[in-house]
Design a protein around this motif. Structure first.
Motif, short mmCIF file in Angstrom:
data_model
loop_
_atom_site.label_atom_id
_atom_site.label_comp_id
_atom_site.label_asym_id
_atom_site.label_seq_id
_atom_site.Cartn_x
_atom_site.Cartn_y
_atom_site.Cartn_z
N ALA A 158 43.46 41.55 47.68
CA ALA A 158 42.52 40.81 46.84
C ALA A 158 41.10 41.18 47.21
O ALA A 158 40.83 41.64 48.33
CB ALA A 158 42.74 39.31 46.99
N ALA A 159 40.18 40.98 46.28
CA ALA A 159 38.76 41.26 46.52
C ALA A 159 37.93 40.42 45.56
O ALA A 159 38.41 39.99 44.51
CB ALA A 159 38.47 42.75 46.31
N GLU A 160 36.68 40.21 45.91
CA GLU A 160 35.78 39.47 45.02
C GLU A 160 35.65 40.17 43.67
O GLU A 160 35.35 39.53 42.66
CB GLU A 160 34.39 39.35 45.67
CG GLU A 160 34.32 38.42 46.86
CD GLU A 160 34.37 36.96 46.49
OE1 GLU A 160 34.37 36.65 45.28
OE2 GLU A 160 34.41 36.11 47.40
N ALA A 161 35.90 41.48 43.64
CA ALA A 161 35.78 42.24 42.39
C ALA A 161 36.74 41.71 41.33
O ALA A 161 36.44 41.79 40.13
CB ALA A 161 36.05 43.72 42.64
N ALA A 162 37.89 41.21 41.72
CA ALA A 162 38.84 40.59 40.80
C ALA A 162 38.59 39.09 40.83
O ALA A 162 38.94 38.41 41.80
CB ALA A 162 40.27 40.91 41.20
N ASN A 163 37.97 38.57 39.80
CA ASN A 163 37.46 37.21 39.78
C ASN A 163 38.46 36.18 40.31
O ASN A 163 39.59 36.09 39.81
CB ASN A 163 37.07 36.79 38.36
CG ASN A 163 36.01 37.70 37.78
OD1 ASN A 163 35.40 38.47 38.48
ND2 ASN A 163 35.82 37.61 36.48
N SER A 164 38.04 35.40 41.29
CA SER A 164 38.82 34.28 41.85
C SER A 164 40.12 34.71 42.51
O SER A 164 40.93 33.88 42.88
CB SER A 164 39.12 33.23 40.77
OG SER A 164 37.94 32.67 40.25
N SER A 165 40.33 36.01 42.69
CA SER A 165 41.61 36.47 43.24
C SER A 165 41.82 35.99 44.67
O SER A 165 42.96 35.72 45.08
CB SER A 165 41.71 37.99 43.18
OG SER A 165 40.75 38.62 44.00
N LEU A 166 40.76 35.86 45.45
CA LEU A 166 40.91 35.38 46.82
C LEU A 166 41.40 33.93 46.82
O LEU A 166 42.24 33.54 47.64
CB LEU A 166 39.59 35.51 47.58
CG LEU A 166 39.16 36.96 47.85
CD1 LEU A 166 37.72 37.01 48.29
CD2 LEU A 166 40.06 37.59 48.90
N ASP A 167 40.89 33.13 45.88
CA ASP A 167 41.35 31.75 45.76
C ASP A 167 42.80 31.70 45.26
O ASP A 167 43.61 30.91 45.75
CB ASP A 167 40.46 30.97 44.79
CG ASP A 167 39.05 30.78 45.33
OD1 ASP A 167 38.90 30.64 46.56
OD2 ASP A 167 38.11 30.76 44.53
N TYR A 168 43.12 32.54 44.29
CA TYR A 168 44.50 32.62 43.80
C TYR A 168 45.44 32.98 44.95
O TYR A 168 46.54 32.41 45.08
CB TYR A 168 44.63 33.71 42.72
CG TYR A 168 44.12 33.37 41.35
CD1 TYR A 168 43.09 32.47 41.14
CD2 TYR A 168 44.66 33.99 40.22
CE1 TYR A 168 42.62 32.20 39.87
CE2 TYR A 168 44.20 33.74 38.95
CZ TYR A 168 43.17 32.84 38.78
OH TYR A 168 42.70 32.58 37.51
N ALA A 169 45.02 33.95 45.77
CA ALA A 169 45.86 34.41 46.87
C ALA A 169 46.14 33.28 47.86
O ALA A 169 47.27 33.16 48.38
CB ALA A 169 45.19 35.58 47.59
N VAL A 170 45.15 32.44 48.11
CA VAL A 170 45.35 31.30 49.01
C VAL A 170 46.35 30.31 48.42
O VAL A 170 47.20 29.77 49.13
CB VAL A 170 44.00 30.60 49.31
CG1 VAL A 170 44.23 29.29 50.06
CG2 VAL A 170 43.10 31.52 50.12
N VAL A 171 46.26 30.07 47.10
CA VAL A 171 47.21 29.17 46.44
C VAL A 171 48.64 29.71 46.60
O VAL A 171 49.57 28.96 46.90
CB VAL A 171 46.86 29.01 44.94
CG1 VAL A 171 47.96 28.26 44.20
CG2 VAL A 171 45.53 28.28 44.78
N VAL A 172 48.81 31.01 46.40
CA VAL A 172 50.14 31.63 46.57
C VAL A 172 50.58 31.55 48.02
O VAL A 172 51.74 31.22 48.32
CB VAL A 172 50.11 33.09 46.09
CG1 VAL A 172 51.43 33.79 46.41
CG2 VAL A 172 49.83 33.17 44.60
#
Length: 536
Positions: free
Chosen positions: A383-397
């Motif tokens: 994940a990276a900030e370049a993919a919007n909200s992906s870091l937050d999504y990754a934490v949810v997963v």
């Protein structure tokens, strides 16, 4: 407060403004808002705001700085190779398309005066007269032939090569007329030509460093991965030239820094902010929110041809493991609509409303992972900030996975180089897909077996044949049926996990005016520079 009132956005403001321009009465406008769930007092406020917006006259002059969220040394001025929002903004400033999709989602003419066909296979393009490139060269059909043929040349590396392959031949009939013959009928061709990659460049162009197009701005400076500076094209072919004298565009990858740059007045537009930033911005007089409801999404991609996604049930397991409600309500603060692992939002006329919504079911996910033999293994998600909200999504997963015995490690990588080094390439990673106007474009770009952006390696001969069948159909009912089945095939068979469709949030200076939502993306479909103006 109802959800409808809470979610009233700039898109809805634009709807009211358009109704005012059409001559709707105050009573009709209030009734329209009431039907949308807006209380009378709130409606009056919205109406006042919209009336003021319509009454405001654009001011000529001024220079702005705008910051996107992603840039790299691979940034380009070649429209065919454009791959992110930063590229799209520049290309929209320096070039034009044959057609353009307006804020209402309608395909209108731009460089083309008309595009017509009697069979959806052979199309006649009539060009506008009096259009010139920045170097003074007149626009002719030879430029159209050259521009479209570039997408067919593998050496060019066009990002829409898969879409362009449906073109069998492009030829000049005369200086102002081109003929496009397709491999098979496609009623969507005028809309396809409105995509950012299909900008028209001058015949024979090999050096794109000058940004020589027909667009509203001319290039003054371009440093890939650093910044670009543009000045108003005083010879622009449109009667209404750009209001701004010029603009500077660059990226600030760190969202907090991007937001603070706006609040301090260093920039006038901060693009693509995470909804978590709204707490800081909502009541701050130094910023206005520009919210666009789009079909954009951030998706978790599980490659079907790489471990662990090559094991049956793994991709499906992640679809049950992701908590869509948490992402919508907690991560995106309600600025989203629940999705069902395919790219067609519910407001699209081809949306499959019959497809059962996949729910959060960690126990079912656990069963699928156990059968695949991956429980206890460490799964790395890039994940990276370049993919919007992906870091937050990754934490949810990650949190959901920890409760069923699946070890998920988040591989956080820099935004710089993410799209060239990790997207599509890593076994489990995030993508970020901008809205597209038709199912055919989305399916062709992302799910056709040979698609350039086939994020999970999904391959289906049946899907490919259905795509071709639906493309040329004039029977809308049949077309909707086929697209509905294709959505089910993607949802159940591809490795893409699409939890929600995200509203785009840009923050702008209160002095920056003239922006209206566009379905092609944030920042007014990346065309803000042509339409924005600075309040005196």
């Amino acid at each position: 407060m109802s959800d409808k009132i809470a979610n009233w956005t700039a898109s809805d403001d634009a709807m009211v403004e358009n109704a005012i321009r059409r001559g709707a009465s105050r009573r009709e406008l209030l009734q329209m808002m009431f039907m949308g769930g807006v209380a009378a007092t709130t409606g009056a406020t919205i109406l006042g705001r919209a009336t003021a917006a319509v009454a405001a006259e654009p001011v000529k002059g001024g220079f702005i700085k705008a910051a996107g969220f992603s840039a790299s040394t691979a940034d380009t001025l070649d429209p065919a190779k454009a791959s992110n929002a930063t590229d799209y903004v520049r290309c929209s400033a320096f070039y034009n398309r044959l057609t353009f999709i307006n804020g209402a989602g309608e395909t209108t003419m731009e460089l083309a005066e008309s595009i017509e066909s009697s069979d959806a296979k052979v199309w006649i393009v009539k060009l506008r007269k009096g259009v010139t490139f920045h170097d003074g060269k007149s626009l002719t059909s030879a430029d159209v032939v050259f521009s479209l043929n570039r997408h067919l040349d593998p050496a060019v590396g066009s990002k829409v090569n898969a879409l362009a392959k449906q073109i069998a031949q492009v030829k000049a009939v005369d200086d102002q007329t081109a003929e496009i013959t397709l491999q098979a009928p496609n009623a969507d061709l005028p809309t396809i030509l409105a995509l950012h990659h299909f900008m028209i460049v001058a015949d024979g162009t090999t050096d794109f460093s000058k940004g020589n197009g027909t667009g509203p701005f001319v290039l003054k400076e371009f440093q890939p991965g650093v910044r670009s500076i543009a000045a108003r094209n005083e010879n622009y072919w449109k009667e209404r030239k750009a209001n701004l004298e010029g603009f500077e565009f660059f990226a600030i990858g760190d969202e907090t820094a991007r937001m603070n740059a706006l609040l301090s007045g260093d920039i006038q537009l901060a693009a693509n902010l995470n909804p978590r930033s709204l707490r800081v911005l909502e009541n701050n007089p130094a910023a206005n929110l520009f919210i666009s409801k789009l079909g954009s999404y951030t998706n978790l991609n599980v490659r079907l041809d790489m471990a662990p996604g090559d094991k049956q049930g793994v991709a499906e397991g992640f679809k049950y493991l992701i908590n869509r409600d948490v992402i919508k309500k907690s991560v995106l603060r309600g600025l989203a609509e629940i999705a069902n692992d395919h790219p067609i939002p519910d407001w699209n006329k081809y949306h499959n409303a019959e497809l059962k919504q996949r729910e959060f079911d960690p126990e079912r996910a656990k069963s699928l992972f156990a059968k695949a033999g991956i429980l206890g293994q460490e799964i790395r998600i890039t994940a990276a900030e370049a993919a919007n909200s992906s870091l937050d999504y990754a934490v949810v997963v990650q949190q959901a996975a920890s409760k069923i015995g699946l070890k998920v490690a988040i591989n956080r990588v820099p935004s710089d180089g993410y799209w060239s080094n990790h997207w599509i390439k890593d076994a489990v990673h995030f993508g970020n897909i901008n809205a597209r106007p038709t199912p055919d474009i989305l399916f062709s770009l992302l799910y056709k077996s040979d698609a350039a952006w086939n994020e999970t390696g999904y391959k289906s001969e049946k899907f490919d044949s259905m795509l071709l069948e639906a493309r040329g159909l004039l029977d809308e009912a049949k077309r909707k049926q086929i697209y509905g089945e294709m959505q089910a095939m993607i949802s159940n068979g591809a490795g893409t996990v699409i939890p929600v469709f995200m509203s785009n949030v840009d923050a702008i200076s209160p002095k920056l005016k003239g922006l209206t939502p566009n379905p092609l993306g944030g920042m007014m479909g990346y065309t803000f520079a042509e339409h924005a103006w600075l309040e005196a």
